[in-house]
Motif scaffolding. Structure first.
Motif, PDB file in Angstrom:
ATOM      1  N   UNK A  20      -9.376  35.144 -11.262  1.00 43.35           N
ATOM      2  CA  UNK A  20      -7.998  35.179 -11.944  1.00 43.35           C
ATOM      3  C   UNK A  20      -7.141  36.661 -11.657  1.00 43.35           C
ATOM      4  N   UNK A  21      -7.532  37.453 -10.675  1.00 46.98           N
ATOM      5  CA  UNK A  21      -6.797  38.563 -10.300  1.00 46.98           C
ATOM      6  C   UNK A  21      -6.862  39.753 -11.270  1.00 46.98           C
ATOM      7  N   UNK A  22      -8.039  39.555 -12.143  1.00 48.59           N
ATOM      8  CA  UNK A  22      -8.189  40.927 -12.726  1.00 48.59           C
ATOM      9  C   UNK A  22      -9.150  41.750 -12.207  1.00 48.59           C
ATOM     10  N   UNK A  23      -8.877  42.381 -11.375  1.00 42.95           N
ATOM     11  CA  UNK A  23      -9.743  43.100 -10.393  1.00 42.95           C
ATOM     12  C   UNK A  23     -10.446  44.266 -10.938  1.00 42.95           C
ATOM     13  N   UNK A  24      -9.833  44.933 -12.062  1.00 41.28           N
ATOM     14  CA  UNK A  24     -10.411  46.143 -12.558  1.00 41.28           C
ATOM     15  C   UNK A  24     -11.580  45.665 -13.502  1.00 41.28           C
ATOM     16  N   UNK A  25     -11.212  44.521 -14.251  1.00 37.64           N
ATOM     17  CA  UNK A  25     -12.211  44.298 -15.205  1.00 37.64           C
ATOM     18  C   UNK A  25     -13.604  43.523 -14.622  1.00 37.64           C
ATOM     19  N   UNK A  26     -13.011  42.913 -13.223  1.00 38.13           N
ATOM     20  CA  UNK A  26     -14.160  42.367 -12.635  1.00 38.13           C
ATOM     21  C   UNK A  26     -15.375  43.400 -12.074  1.00 38.13           C
ATOM     22  N   UNK A  27     -14.567  44.455 -11.668  1.00 41.15           N
ATOM     23  CA  UNK A  27     -15.313  45.599 -11.137  1.00 41.15           C
ATOM     24  C   UNK A  27     -16.182  45.930 -12.514  1.00 41.15           C
ATOM     25  N   UNK A  28     -15.610  46.389 -13.546  1.00 42.44           N
ATOM     26  CA  UNK A  28     -16.508  47.000 -14.581  1.00 42.44           C
ATOM     27  C   UNK A  28     -17.530  45.958 -14.994  1.00 42.44           C
ATOM     28  N   UNK A  29     -17.231  44.588 -14.871  1.00 40.48           N
ATOM     29  CA  UNK A  29     -18.225  43.678 -15.086  1.00 40.48           C
ATOM     30  C   UNK A  29     -19.502  43.710 -14.400  1.00 40.48           C
ATOM     31  N   UNK A  30     -19.088  43.758 -12.931  1.00 38.86           N
ATOM     32  CA  UNK A  30     -20.076  43.734 -12.367  1.00 38.86           C
ATOM     33  C   UNK A  30     -20.929  45.058 -12.130  1.00 38.86           C
ATOM     34  N   UNK A  31     -20.193  46.276 -12.367  1.00 36.82           N
ATOM     35  CA  UNK A  31     -20.985  47.271 -12.761  1.00 36.82           C
ATOM     36  C   UNK A  31     -22.249  47.474 -13.611  1.00 36.82           C
ATOM     37  N   UNK A  32     -21.706  46.736 -14.817  1.00 34.72           N
ATOM     38  CA  UNK A  32     -22.493  46.557 -15.973  1.00 34.72           C
ATOM     39  C   UNK A  32     -23.852  45.694 -15.583  1.00 34.72           C
ATOM     40  N   UNK A  33     -23.342  44.468 -14.847  1.00 30.43           N
ATOM     41  CA  UNK A  33     -24.393  43.507 -14.192  1.00 30.43           C
ATOM     42  C   UNK A  33     -25.427  44.357 -13.369  1.00 30.43           C
ATOM     43  N   UNK A  42     -27.556  41.965 -23.231  1.00 29.85           N
ATOM     44  CA  UNK A  42     -28.106  42.530 -21.766  1.00 29.85           C
ATOM     45  C   UNK A  42     -28.481  41.200 -21.000  1.00 29.85           C
ATOM     46  N   UNK A  43     -27.744  40.063 -21.088  1.00 30.51           N
ATOM     47  CA  UNK A  43     -27.809  39.061 -20.197  1.00 30.51           C
ATOM     48  C   UNK A  43     -26.768  39.283 -18.890  1.00 30.51           C
ATOM     49  N   UNK A  44     -27.818  39.832 -17.752  1.00 29.76           N
ATOM     50  CA  UNK A  44     -27.050  40.274 -16.395  1.00 29.76           C
ATOM     51  C   UNK A  44     -26.259  39.030 -15.879  1.00 29.76           C
ATOM     52  N   UNK A  45     -26.843  37.806 -15.852  1.00 32.82           N
ATOM     53  CA  UNK A  45     -26.097  36.758 -15.158  1.00 32.82           C
ATOM     54  C   UNK A  45     -24.636  36.542 -15.898  1.00 32.82           C
ATOM     55  N   UNK A  46     -24.756  36.616 -17.279  1.00 37.24           N
ATOM     56  CA  UNK A  46     -23.341  36.123 -18.093  1.00 37.24           C
ATOM     57  C   UNK A  46     -22.526  37.415 -17.650  1.00 37.24           C
ATOM     58  N   UNK A  47     -22.912  38.823 -17.666  1.00 40.53           N
ATOM     59  CA  UNK A  47     -22.048  39.751 -17.047  1.00 40.53           C
ATOM     60  C   UNK A  47     -21.554  39.511 -15.677  1.00 40.53           C
ATOM     61  N   UNK A  48     -22.247  39.059 -14.778  1.00 41.64           N
ATOM     62  CA  UNK A  48     -21.853  38.600 -13.437  1.00 41.64           C
ATOM     63  C   UNK A  48     -20.920  37.490 -13.345  1.00 41.64           C
ATOM     64  N   UNK A  49     -21.234  36.503 -13.997  1.00 42.10           N
ATOM     65  CA  UNK A  49     -20.378  35.257 -14.024  1.00 42.10           C
ATOM     66  C   UNK A  49     -19.088  35.641 -14.524  1.00 42.10           C
ATOM     67  N   UNK A  50     -19.227  36.183 -15.691  1.00 38.16           N
ATOM     68  CA  UNK A  50     -17.675  36.536 -16.447  1.00 38.16           C
ATOM     69  C   UNK A  50     -16.835  37.564 -15.218  1.00 38.16           C
ATOM     70  N   UNK A  51     -17.546  38.466 -14.861  1.00 35.52           N
ATOM     71  CA  UNK A  51     -16.956  39.367 -13.798  1.00 35.52           C
ATOM     72  C   UNK A  51     -16.230  38.450 -12.483  1.00 35.52           C
ATOM     73  N   UNK A  52     -17.261  37.575 -11.837  1.00 42.92           N
ATOM     74  CA  UNK A  52     -16.706  37.032 -10.968  1.00 42.92           C
ATOM     75  C   UNK A  52     -15.316  35.879 -11.351  1.00 42.92           C
ATOM     76  N   UNK A  53     -15.490  35.483 -12.632  1.00 43.23           N
ATOM     77  CA  UNK A  53     -14.337  34.316 -12.858  1.00 43.23           C
ATOM     78  C   UNK A  53     -13.012  35.220 -13.274  1.00 43.23           C
TER      79      UNK A  53
END
Length: 604
Positions: A423-436, A408-419
Motif C-alpha cells: 500500500x506504499x506505507x514503507x515506514x510502517x512496513x519497516x517497523x512491522x518487519x523489525x518487530x517480526x 508475539x505472533x511473528x507471522x502476523x507482524x510479517x504479513x501485516x508489514x508486507x501488506x
C-alpha cells in the motif's frame, strides 16, 4: 509442582543507574573524546542511524538525564517516531540497540577500540550506556557490555523438545509440543516469544544455553524431552535463565497420551506464572487447543511437512489435511493450514494463484469461522483478503485483531508489514518487519524481506547486508535470491544479476535474467531465456510476470503491460508490489500503470 528456584529479581531504574559507578569514574571530557573517536571510525562512520543513537544516549547520560532513556522517548527523539508510537508493533529501538551492541563489540574486539583508553558499552535490556577505563584486563570490561540482567520486557524461547522415544519418526510429535507451548505463550502480553523458525534453528545442536540466549535475544529458555511409548507419555520441561544458566523451574509429567493437551497448557501456564511473580505487566491467559488426539496427531504430521516449505512437502501436507477434515470437519487450524500451504505454493510460483484461490478462500474463511479467537486463523484470513482479494483495509483490521489476540505472533507482524508495503506505507512496513525480526531473529525470510524494504528505500548497503544474513541462514532461500537479483539490477550491475541468477530454474529469476541480458545488449541470450520460459510452461505453471520482467528489460512496454495485466488475472503474489517495486518504475509514467494499480485497489 517442583521447582523451588525463584526467578531473580530484575533490576530497577535506580539499579541501572549504577552501571556508571566505578572506583575510577571516567570524566565527561574523556567520554566525549571517546565518542568522537568512535563515530568517526570506519566501522561507525557509514552507520548514520547508529551514530545518532549512540551520541544521543551518551550525551543524555553525561547530562545526568538517564530517566529520559526509555524506549518511547528514544523512538521519538532518535528515530523520528510520532506520539502514536507503539513499541508492541514497532521494535525499531530494540532492534537498533541490538545492532549497536554488536557494533560496539566489534569496535573493541576487532577495530581501533583495541587500543582505546575508554570503553563505552550498552548492556542488554538497557539504553543507559556504561563508561569504563580500559586497564590491563580489557576483556573483562568488554564482557560487561552483556553482563547485566535485563530489565523490562522478558523474551522467552521454547526450544524443540528432544525425542527420547524408541521411534525416531516421533520427531513431529515432539516438535508439535514445543510449537503448542510457543503458541500459547504468544497470547501473554508484555512478553516477547521467539518464533518457531528461530527457536528450531538449534534442533539437534549441542550448544551452550548462554549462546542460545545471546543469538535469540532471549532471557529465558524452555527446553525439555519427550518419551512416547505406546499410550504412555513422559515429558520433562525446564525453564533456564540464559545469562546465568540457572534452572528456575522444572517438572516431569508421567501421563497417558490423551493428557498431552493438558500437559502443554500446564507448562505454558507455569512459565507465565513464573514471569508474573516478577513482572506485573505480564498479563493474559495461555490457551491450548484441545482437539481429538487422533486429529491432533494427523495435524502435527501435516504441519511437520508444511514447515519444510518445498513444493513437494506442501503438496503432501495438503493431501494429509484434506483427509483430516473429511474425518474431523470442525478442525479449524487444518483449514487455515490448507489455505496457508496453497498460498505458499502460489508465492513460490508452483501453482497459479487464480487456480488455488477458490480453495484458499473457502479454507481461510472456514478456519476463521470455526476459531475467530485464534491469531493464526486471523493471520491466514488477512493474507487472503490482502494478497488474493486486494481488500487492503479489511486485511489491516484482521491483522490488528490477530496481534491483539497474540501480540508475539511473528507471522502476523510479517504479513501485516508486507501488506502495508504493498500500500506504499514503507515506514510502517519497516517497523512491522523489525518487530517480526525481533521475534524471529534467525529467519531467512525476515532477513530477506527486511532487505527488500531497504532496497525499496534505495538503502542498498543495508539491503546487501540483510541479504548476506539471509543466505547465511539459508543459502538456497529463493526469495532472497530474487531480491539479490533485483538489487543488482537497480544498481545497474547487470553482470552480477547474470552471475547470481544463471543457475536458477525459477521463472521469475529467469525473467529477470533475461532483462539483465537485454540491458547488456545481448539479444540472443535474452531470447534464450524467454525460450526457457516457454519450455518450462509446457511442463509446469509459469506466471506471465516472468516474461513481463524480460519485456521491461527489453524496453517492450506494450508486452510488459500485457504480461502484468495477465499476472494480476493469475493472482501472482509479487504483482501486489507494483506500486513500490523499483523494477516497475519505468512503467509508472504510462497511464496504463494507473489502470493496473486500480485493479489491485492500490493508489498510484
Amino acid at each position: 509442582m517442583s521447582g523451588g528456584n525463584q526467578m531473580p529479581t530484575l533490576p530497577s531504574s535506580s539499579e541501572k543507574s549504577l552501571a556508571n559507578s566505578a572506583a575510577d569514574p571516567v570524566p565527561a571530557t574523556a567520554v566525549r573524546d571517546q565518542l568522537a573517536r568512535m563515530v568517526n571510525s570506519p566501522g561507525f562512520v557509514s552507520s548514520v542511524r547508529l551514530c545518532r543513537f549512540l551520541t544521543h544516549i551518551v550525551n543524555r547520560t553525561i547530562d545526568g538525564d538517564i530517566d529520559s532513556l526509555k524506549e518511547f522517548s528514544i523512538a521519538m527523539e532518535v528515530f523520528d517516531r510520532t506520539s502514536e508510537y507503539d513499541p508492541n508493533i514497532d521494535a525499531i529501538v530494540r532492534v537498533e540497540a541490538r545492532r549497536l551492541r554488536a557494533k560496539l563489540k566489534a569496535y573493541y574486539e576487532e577495530g581501533q577500540g583495541t587500543v582505546d583508553p575508554v570503553l563505552i558499552g550498552l548492556r542488554p535490556g538497557s539504553y543507559v550506556p556504561v563508561f569504563r577505563w580500559l586497564n590491563a584486563q580489557p576483556a573483562k570490561h568488554r564482557e560487561e557490555i552483556a553482563a547485566a540482567p535485563p530489565p523490562g520486557r522478558i523474551c522467552v524461547a521454547v526450544l524443540p523438545f528432544v525425542n527420547m522415544s524408541p521411534e525416531p519418526e516421533q520427531d513431529y510429535f515432539c516438535d508439535g509440543i514445543s510449537e503448542e507451548i510457543t503458541n500459547s505463550l504468544t497470547r501473554v502480553s508484555s512478553l516477547n516469544v521467539i518464533a518457531r523458525t528461530s527457536a528450531f534453528h538449534f534442533k539437534g545442536a549441542s550448544i551452550d544455553i548462554r549462546e542460545v540466549g545471546q543469538r535469540l535475544g532471549a532471557n529465558l529458555v524452555i527446553e525439555g524431552s519427550v518419551r512416547k511409548a505406546g499410550e504412555q507419555l513422559r515429558i520433562t520441561a525446564q525453564a533456564i535463565q540464559t545469562e546465568s544458566g540457572h534452572h528456575l523451574w522444572s517438572e516431569t509429567f508421567r501421563r497417558e497420551l490423551k493428557d498431552v493437551f493438558a500437559i502443554q497448557e500446564e507448562i505454558a501456564q507455569s512459565v507465565a506464572d513464573l514471569l508474573r511473580l516478577h513482572m506485573p505487566g505480564v498479563q493474559g491467559a495461555v490457551q491450548s487447543s484441545a482437539p481429538n488426539l487422533d486429529a491432533y496427531t494427523a495435524y502435527l504430521q501435516a504441519r511437520f511437512l508444511i514447515h519444510q516449505q518445498s513444493p513437494e512437502a506442501l503438496q503432501a501436507a495438503m493431501g494429509q489435511l484434506r483427509k483430516l477434515v473429511e474425518v474431523y470437519p470442525d478442525y479449524a487450524l487444518a483449514y487455515s493450514d490448507m489455505a496457508a500451504a496453497n498460498g505458499l505454493l502460489a508465492l513460490f510460483g508452483a501453482v497459479s494463484g487464480r487456480e488455488v484461490y477458490p480453495e484458499v478462500k473457502a479454507n481461510a474463511e472456514r478456519g476463521y469461522a470455526l476459531a475467530p479467537e485464534s491469531g493464526e486463523t486471523c493471520t491466514v484470513l488477512g493474507g487472503l483478503r490482502a494478497w488474493f482479494e486486494y481488500r487492503w483495509d479489511e486485511a489491516n483490521e484482521i491483522y490488528d485483531r490477530a496481534l491483539k489476540l497474540q501480540p508475539s505472533h511473528a507471522r502476523a507482524h510479517r504479513f501485516r508489514a508486507m501488506a502495508l508495503l504493498c500500500q506504499g506505507n514503507i515506514e510502517a512496513a519497516e517497523a512491522g518487519l523489525l518487530r517480526s525480526a525481533e521475534l524471529d531473529p534467525l529467519s531467512a525470510s525476515d532477513c530477506a524481506r527486511m532487505a527488500y524494504v531497504h532496497y525499496v528505500k534505495a538503502d542498498y548497503d543495508l539491503a546487501a547486508k540483510d541479504l548476506r544474513q539471509s543466505f547465511e541462514l539459508d543459502r538456497d532461500y529463493p526469495e532472497a535470491r530474487l531480491y539479490e537479483g533485483l538489487l543488482h539490477f537497480q544498481q545497474q550491475n547487470y553482470e552480477a544479476v547474470i552471475q547470481c541468477l544463471s543457475p536458477s530454474v525459477s521463472p521469475l529469476d529467469i525473467g529477470l535474467l533475461a532483462a539483465a541480458h537485454a540491458k547488456e545488449g545481448s539479444l540472443s541470450r535474452t531470447e534464450e531465456c524467454i525460450e526457457r520460459l516457454h519450455q518450462l510452461a509446457a511442463r509446469q505453471y509459469v506466471t506471465p510476470l516472468a516474461e513481463g520482467f524480460a519485456a521491461i528489460g527489453m524496453g517492450d512496454f506494450d508486452l510488459a503491460f500485457k504480461c502484468l495485466d495477465e499476472a494480476i488475472n493469475h493472482k501472482t503474489i509479487f504483482i501486489n508490489l507494483l506500486a513500490v517495486e523499483p523494477f516497475f518504475q519505468p512503467l509508472h509514467a504510462d497511464r496504463r500503470s494507473a489502470k493496473l494499480l486500480k485493479k489491485l485497489n492500490l493508489s498510484h
